[in-house]
Write a protein that holds these residues in place. Structure first.
Motif, PDB file in Angstrom:
ATOM      1  N   LEU A  57      38.422  44.759  83.553  1.00 25.60           N
ATOM      2  CA  LEU A  57      39.629  45.573  83.734  1.00 25.60           C
ATOM      3  C   LEU A  57      40.347  45.201  85.023  1.00 25.60           C
ATOM      4  CD1 LEU A  57      41.383  47.919  82.756  1.00 25.60           C
ATOM      5  CD2 LEU A  57      39.864  49.479  84.000  1.00 25.60           C
ATOM      6  N   ASN A  58      39.581  44.950  86.090  1.00 23.39           N
ATOM      7  CA  ASN A  58      40.216  44.530  87.348  1.00 23.39           C
ATOM      8  C   ASN A  58      40.967  43.216  87.184  1.00 23.39           C
ATOM      9  OD1 ASN A  58      39.631  46.588  89.255  1.00 23.39           O
ATOM     10  ND2 ASN A  58      37.502  45.922  89.315  1.00 23.39           N
ATOM     11  N   LEU A  59      40.367  42.284  86.446  1.00 26.85           N
ATOM     12  CA  LEU A  59      41.008  40.985  86.261  1.00 26.85           C
ATOM     13  C   LEU A  59      42.290  41.087  85.449  1.00 26.85           C
ATOM     14  CD1 LEU A  59      37.846  38.757  85.618  1.00 26.85           C
ATOM     15  CD2 LEU A  59      39.240  38.880  87.691  1.00 26.85           C
ATOM     16  N   ILE A  60      42.228  41.834  84.352  1.00 26.73           N
ATOM     17  CA  ILE A  60      43.426  41.902  83.505  1.00 26.73           C
ATOM     18  C   ILE A  60      44.519  42.734  84.159  1.00 26.73           C
ATOM     19  CG2 ILE A  60      42.116  41.533  81.392  1.00 26.73           C
ATOM     20  CD1 ILE A  60      42.207  44.494  80.851  1.00 26.73           C
ATOM     21  N   LEU A  61      44.140  43.716  84.977  1.00 24.53           N
ATOM     22  CA  LEU A  61      45.169  44.484  85.680  1.00 24.53           C
ATOM     23  C   LEU A  61      45.828  43.634  86.766  1.00 24.53           C
ATOM     24  CD1 LEU A  61      43.576  48.032  86.058  1.00 24.53           C
ATOM     25  CD2 LEU A  61      45.641  47.435  84.786  1.00 24.53           C
ATOM     26  N   LEU A 103      42.173  50.532  75.593  1.00 24.26           N
ATOM     27  CA  LEU A 103      41.890  51.321  74.401  1.00 24.26           C
ATOM     28  C   LEU A 103      40.640  50.801  73.693  1.00 24.26           C
ATOM     29  CD1 LEU A 103      42.826  53.539  72.411  1.00 24.26           C
ATOM     30  CD2 LEU A 103      44.191  51.782  71.259  1.00 24.26           C
ATOM     31  N   LYS A 104      40.500  49.486  73.637  1.00 17.37           N
ATOM     32  CA  LYS A 104      39.319  48.899  73.004  1.00 17.37           C
ATOM     33  C   LYS A 104      38.061  49.192  73.817  1.00 17.37           C
ATOM     34  CE  LYS A 104      37.629  44.533  71.098  1.00 17.37           C
ATOM     35  NZ  LYS A 104      37.918  43.092  70.914  1.00 17.37           N
ATOM     36  N   MET A 105      38.172  49.131  75.135  1.00 15.93           N
ATOM     37  CA  MET A 105      37.024  49.441  75.986  1.00 15.93           C
ATOM     38  C   MET A 105      36.565  50.878  75.801  1.00 15.93           C
ATOM     39  SD  MET A 105      37.929  47.587  79.595  1.00 15.93           S
ATOM     40  CE  MET A 105      38.237  45.831  79.704  1.00 15.93           C
ATOM     41  N   VAL A 106      37.515  51.810  75.717  1.00 14.15           N
ATOM     42  CA  VAL A 106      37.163  53.216  75.505  1.00 14.15           C
ATOM     43  C   VAL A 106      36.423  53.375  74.185  1.00 14.15           C
ATOM     44  CG1 VAL A 106      38.102  55.525  75.135  1.00 14.15           C
ATOM     45  CG2 VAL A 106      39.029  54.082  76.948  1.00 14.15           C
ATOM     46  N   ALA A 107      36.908  52.684  73.140  1.00 16.48           N
ATOM     47  CA  ALA A 107      36.231  52.752  71.856  1.00 16.48           C
ATOM     48  C   ALA A 107      34.825  52.171  71.950  1.00 16.48           C
ATOM     49  CB  ALA A 107      37.047  52.009  70.796  1.00 16.48           C
ATOM     50  N   LEU A 127      32.605  55.981  81.851  1.00 14.98           N
ATOM     51  CA  LEU A 127      33.924  55.879  81.245  1.00 14.98           C
ATOM     52  C   LEU A 127      34.969  56.613  82.086  1.00 14.98           C
ATOM     53  CD1 LEU A 127      35.801  55.021  78.992  1.00 14.98           C
ATOM     54  CD2 LEU A 127      35.052  57.015  77.660  1.00 14.98           C
ATOM     55  N   ALA A 128      34.571  57.776  82.607  1.00 15.19           N
ATOM     56  CA  ALA A 128      35.497  58.496  83.489  1.00 15.19           C
ATOM     57  C   ALA A 128      35.809  57.666  84.729  1.00 15.19           C
ATOM     58  CB  ALA A 128      34.889  59.842  83.889  1.00 15.19           C
ATOM     59  N   GLU A 129      34.791  56.980  85.238  1.00 15.24           N
ATOM     60  CA  GLU A 129      35.031  56.100  86.387  1.00 15.24           C
ATOM     61  C   GLU A 129      35.963  54.956  86.009  1.00 15.24           C
ATOM     62  OE1 GLU A 129      32.442  53.196  89.385  1.00 15.24           O
ATOM     63  OE2 GLU A 129      31.441  54.524  87.957  1.00 15.24           O
ATOM     64  N   LEU A 130      35.787  54.384  84.805  1.00 12.30           N
ATOM     65  CA  LEU A 130      36.658  53.296  84.366  1.00 12.30           C
ATOM     66  C   LEU A 130      38.090  53.781  84.193  1.00 12.30           C
ATOM     67  CD1 LEU A 130      36.436  50.274  83.448  1.00 12.30           C
ATOM     68  CD2 LEU A 130      36.392  51.150  81.105  1.00 12.30           C
ATOM     69  N   LEU A 131      38.271  54.949  83.585  1.00 16.26           N
ATOM     70  CA  LEU A 131      39.623  55.485  83.413  1.00 16.26           C
ATOM     71  C   LEU A 131      40.262  55.810  84.754  1.00 16.26           C
ATOM     72  CD1 LEU A 131      38.962  57.858  80.372  1.00 16.26           C
ATOM     73  CD2 LEU A 131      40.101  55.632  80.340  1.00 16.26           C
ATOM     74  N   GLN A 132      39.432  56.313  85.676  1.00 18.03           N
ATOM     75  CA  GLN A 132      39.959  56.605  87.001  1.00 18.03           C
ATOM     76  C   GLN A 132      40.370  55.313  87.707  1.00 18.03           C
ATOM     77  OE1 GLN A 132      40.350  59.760  88.137  1.00 18.03           O
ATOM     78  NE2 GLN A 132      41.416  58.918  89.892  1.00 18.03           N
TER      79      GLN A 132
END
Length: 982
Positions: free
Chosen positions: A679-683, A747-751, A771-776
């Motif tokens: 997520l860090n890389l794609i962001l 969205l795929k990661m959450v799934a 997951l909450a940490e990832l969304l945060q």
């Protein structure tokens, strides 16, 4: 000088608090305690140092540390000033906290402690001033040859002098004098003459009607009951002239005349004494004369009555003799014969009993060959009772009791050895056999014998054998899989416990080991359960809890018919209620221990890679390389094994689940870290442009909307998803979302998180928290990149446009739509777990993420509004009410509104776009009103008023062309509020 400065600086460091007024400390411990109480906050199990400006310590992390790290931080950054002093105080701190009883020289200095009172024990017992005589010199030449250890006085004890005992001596002295006086009085003689000396009035006491006898003139020696003249002392007292005395006047030198005269004098004295006694006796007889005469008068009458009595007695005896001969002798003879016959019968019974007892040993041998241990033990107990009660004293059976006792001990050894052999044979036979109970009749006989002897150790013996069998099974399974594995080394890495595998084993082989091991152990546990059922049934029969007969014992697949031979009569039971409960408790503990041990051994297999990783430098652990499907497969194997064991023993074993939880936590951590890095890389590479939506993402959103399920399993509808063209928008129901590529991957990661939590329900709370940490992280990273303009550096954007802001807002709105589904999914999974695994922290964290995302969306919208508002207000500030109309500022305002519409119309929903323009429109009117008031233009129909009206008409037409506001908001009447009513 350097030392003095360092000392003063060190004193200044902890001598007072820099942020509390008038607070000084004499010791470092007081200063550290003050920091903990006043300048430290505790958040959960973490400690946060607040000793600094504005309550923030610049050298401690904001999130806090544990207790030990906090104490090390205090001594490192707030007490010590240089490296050497810091290390010294740190060592002092650790010594003080880890061994509080040992005195500290740094902290206490020369302060007196318990260790100052030390002295050699032999020296204290003999002479505290003498040292220990340790060698030849001190033994012969005294303790002056060696150094003495002076015992320093304790400052906590006062110096005791004789003055401290004055009050005690005064109080005890009075009691002591009284005690001595009482002992002196009690030691005085208490004879009759001494009493008369002290109490002369007693001489006047006389008994009325009795004569007075005065024998005071007779020496006491003649009145003693034992007058033995053979005693020299007594003889010399009676014949005093017998002793040799010096010559006196009137006595011849040869002494013959003197001795003769002394003998005469003594004879006269004795005659005188005899006369006195006779006189006293005569007086006594005279006093009792009436009684003598009365007795002589009654003598003749008594003689006559006695003769009559003798005649009567003689006649009575004749009558008794006649009755005895005619009536009693025959009856007694009959009783004698009856008694004789009873004795003969008793002797016959004893002889038969002796013959039966004589056959006891052969009978016992026959019963043991059957084998019928219970009957043999019953026979021994009965024989012992007969020998003790009915055959006591029989000389021929004097050794039988000890022989029977030895036979009973032999039977105990036989039972123990037979059961050990049975347990070994039963648990080590091939697990492929269908028969659950081996040699059931023999097992029943052995168990009854053990229970009869109250030897309950056989349950522990069987448990130990079961443990050994479990170890063997685990080791054998590992060897078989390693031998059949192509990826493993040819040399098997198995220890004697069978619980450590080589690190080179492939993950499929490792899963195969676990699956085969649990399947085989379950067969072994069922075999143990079958034997347990036999033992429990035997215990029930032995306690009279169930009728005897045949009952089906064994597994469900192969029941075995077992015939219980103990009688059903309750009197035949030999286990008390307490003993029966004890046996049942041990049998239940047998099942529980076997299941727990099996779980522990499998848990060691699960954790084997951890020990290898710690002991050697090896590649990453297998669980860190496992996929979600492989971890789910392992979870199913463990859950199935746990459920089967729970059905067997009735209790859940936690060892295996705990070990799996550790491995699953490792997998979840790696799972989360991978997606976090991704997520860090794609962001960082996201350019915040609208992306196309592949069909698989649209199908996933549709599936979530319809079912609320995040499962990523392939469905029938996905067969043609690859052939469908990507769409420009992502549709959620009737609403469309313009998204960037990052939010689709998010969205795929959450799934993936939700699907993994569904498969690994044990780790649902951990996955929810991650997951909450990832969304945060996604929310905060978006804020940094877009609102904070971080994308200008990391992604190379030239500027942050309204389109970028709108796409960011839309991505966050899609996340807000997804969060309720995620929360419902995890809440259902967590509630289905056991209470010990529940954790509401993850679900609450999702609520916190939702609040942060909503706040972020609001900030993005406000940022878009502020951008256009600044442009509009800047143009109005440059506007002047003069031709040409429309003026350039109003043209620029129209152009800015048009560009804004082009930027956000296709991204944000219509109601949100309308809301933005409504706020811009209101701000425009407010600013225009201020500008008109500043320019002094009023609604009076003048030229300037006409120019303003023309400008507003142009502005309203531009808004109408955008179709972003309701028609009623664009009427001329709505612009009247720009004029000052004054």
């Amino acid at each position: 000088m350097a030392k003095v400065s360092r000392s003063s600086e060190h004193k200044h460091t902890w001598n007072h608090c820099s942020y509390c007024n008038n607070v000084e400390f004499k010791a470092q411990q007081d200063f550290t305690r003050h920091l903990r109480e006043r300048h430290c906050t505790r958040e959960g199990g973490s400690f946060v140092c607040r000793y600094g400006y504005n309550g923030v310590c610049s050298s401690l992390p904001v999130e806090g540390v544990n207790d030990e790290d906090y104490e090390e931080h205090v001594y490192k950054h707030h007490v010590a000033v240089d490296s050497s002093t810091r290390r010294g105080h740190l060592r002092q701190f650790m010594a003080t906290h880890h061994s509080s009883e040992t005195p500290s020289i740094v902290a206490d200095g020369q302060q007196w402690t318990l260790y100052c009172a030390s002295q050699n024990l032999p020296a204290v017992l003999n002479d505290p001033n003498r040292g220990k005589q340790r060698d030849f010199f001190t033994k012969l030449w005294g303790d002056g040859f060696v150094d003495k250890v002076d015992v320093s006085p304790s400052p906590h004890l006062p110096e005791i002098t004789l003055q401290h005992f004055d009050s005690y001596i005064k109080k005890i002295a009075r009691r002591y004098r009284k005690h001595v006086r009482m002992n002196t009085n009690s030691a005085k003689p208490s004879s009759h003459n001494e009493l008369l000396q002290h109490f002369p009035n007693l001489r006047a006491v006389r008994h009325i009607g009795r004569p007075h006898f005065d024998i005071s003139g007779i020496p006491k020696i003649f009145l003693q009951p034992s007058l033995e003249l053979s005693n020299p002392e007594t003889f010399n007292a009676v014949f005093p002239f017998s002793t040799k005395e010096p010559l006196s006047p009137g006595i011849n030198k040869d002494g013959s005349c003197s001795s003769h005269q002394s003998g005469k004098l003594l004879q006269e004295k004795l005659s005188h004494y005899l006369d006195e006694v006779e006189v006293q006796i005569a007086q006594q007889v005279a006093h009792k004369s009436d009684a003598f005469f009365h007795a002589m008068t009654s003598h003749d009458a008594l003689s006559e009555q006695l003769m009559q009595t003798v005649g009567v007695v003689r006649a009575l005896r004749e009558k008794i003799r006649h009755i005895d001969k005619t009536l009693v002798e025959d009856s007694l003879n009959i009783l004698k014969l009856e008694r004789l016959r009873a004795n003969h019968t008793f002797v016959t019974y004893k002889l038969k009993l002796m013959a039966t007892v004589h056959q006891t040993q052969p009978t016992i041998q026959l019963l043991l060959s059957t084998p019928d241990y219970v009957a043999a033990l019953e026979l021994i107990a009965t024989t012992q009772e007969i020998l003790l009660q009915e055959l006591a004293g029989i000389h021929s059976f004097r050794h039988l009791s000890s022989q029977l006792l030895e036979m009973e001990r032999l039977i105990d050894k036989m039972l123990t050895s037979e059961f050990e052999r049975y347990a070994t044979a039963d648990l080590n036979r091939p697990l492929t056999e269908v028969q659950q109970v081996l040699a059931a009749d023999k097992l029943i006989s052995i168990i009854f014998g053990m229970l009869r002897q109250k030897h309950l150790h056989f349950i522990d013996t069987y448990k130990d054998e079961a443990f050994t069998a479990i170890k063997t099974v685990v080791k054998q399974m590992v060897i078989e899989v390693l031998a059949a594995s192509d990826t493993g080394d040819s040399e098997l890495g198995v220890t004697g416990h069978g619980d450590t595998m080589q690190h080179g084993m492939a993950l499929p082989d490792w899963l195969n080991v676990l699956q085969n091991t649990t399947h085989t152990l379950m067969k072994l546990i069922k075999r143990v359960k079958a034997v347990h059922d036999v033992m429990r049934q035997a215990a029930d029969v032995s306690a009279g809890k169930m009728p005897s007969g045949s009952s089906s014992i064994g597994g469900d697949d192969a029941p075995t018919e077992i015939h219980v031979t103990v009688g059903s009569d309750p009197s035949d039971s030999f286990l008390s209620e307490e003993e029966h409960q004890k046996v049942c408790a041990k049998l239940q503990e047998l099942l529980t221990s076997v299941c727990d041990f099996a779980h522990e051994r499998v848990a060691q297999l699960v954790s084997a890679q951890d020990r290898n990783q710690v002991s050697q430098s090896q590649p990453p652990l297998l669980m860190e390389k496992a996929t979600a499907s492989e971890v789910c497969e392992l979870s199913k194997v463990i859950d199935a094994f746990t459920e089967q064991c729970e059905r067997v023993c009735g209790r859940t074993s936690t060892a295996l689940k705990s070990a799996f939880k550790v491995q699953a936590s490792r997998f979840v951590q790696r799972f989360h870290q991978d997606r976090k890095n991704k997520l860090n890389l794609i962001l960082d590479s996201e350019r915040w442009k609208q992306a196309e939506v592949p069909a698989e993402f649209q199908d996933l959103v549709n599936h979530i909307t319809e079912t609320g399920n995040f499962s990523l399993e392939k469905r029938d509808a996905e067969g043609d998803s690859g052939s469908r063209r990507p769409a420009s928008f992502l549709f959620v129901g009737e609403e469309k979302y313009a998204v960037v590529g990052t939010v689709l991957l998010m969205l795929k990661m959450v799934a993936e998180y939700c699907a993994c939590a569904e498969d690994l329900s044990l780790m649902a709370h951990n996955l929810c928290r991650h997951l909450a940490e990832l969304l945060q992280l996604f929310n905060s990273k978006c804020c940094q990149l877009v609102l904070g303009a971080g994308a200008l550096q990391v992604a190379g954007l030239k500027t942050i446009t309204s389109t970028n802001l709108a796409l960011s807002s839309r991505a966050l709105q899609l996340l807000l739509w997804l969060l309720p589904y995620v929360r419902t999914h995890f809440q259902g999974l967590i509630e289905n777990q056991n209470q010990s695994y529940r954790s509401a922290g993850g679900v609450n964290a999702l609520d916190a993420v939702k609040k942060n995302v909503q706040s972020h969306v609001k900030e993005v919208d406000e940022k878009v509004l502020s951008i256009i508002s600044i442009l509009v207000i800047g143009q109005l500030a440059q506007w002047e009410a003069r031709p040409p109309v429309p003026s350039q500022p109003f043209r620029n305002i129209s152009r800015h509104l048009t560009k804004l519409h082009e930027a956000i119309a296709n991204i944000l929903p219509p109601d949100q776009v309308s809301n933005v323009y409504m706020l811009v429109h209101r701000g425009f009117k407010e600013k225009l009103r201020e500008q008109l008031a500043k320019m002094g233009i009023v609604n009076n129909g003048g030229p300037q008023h006409g120019i303003v009206t023309s400008e507003l008409t142009f502005y309203l037409e531009a808004l109408k062309s955008l179709k972003v506001l309701p028609p009623e908001e664009l009427e001329d009447e709505t612009m009247k509020d720009i004029w000052d009513t004054r």
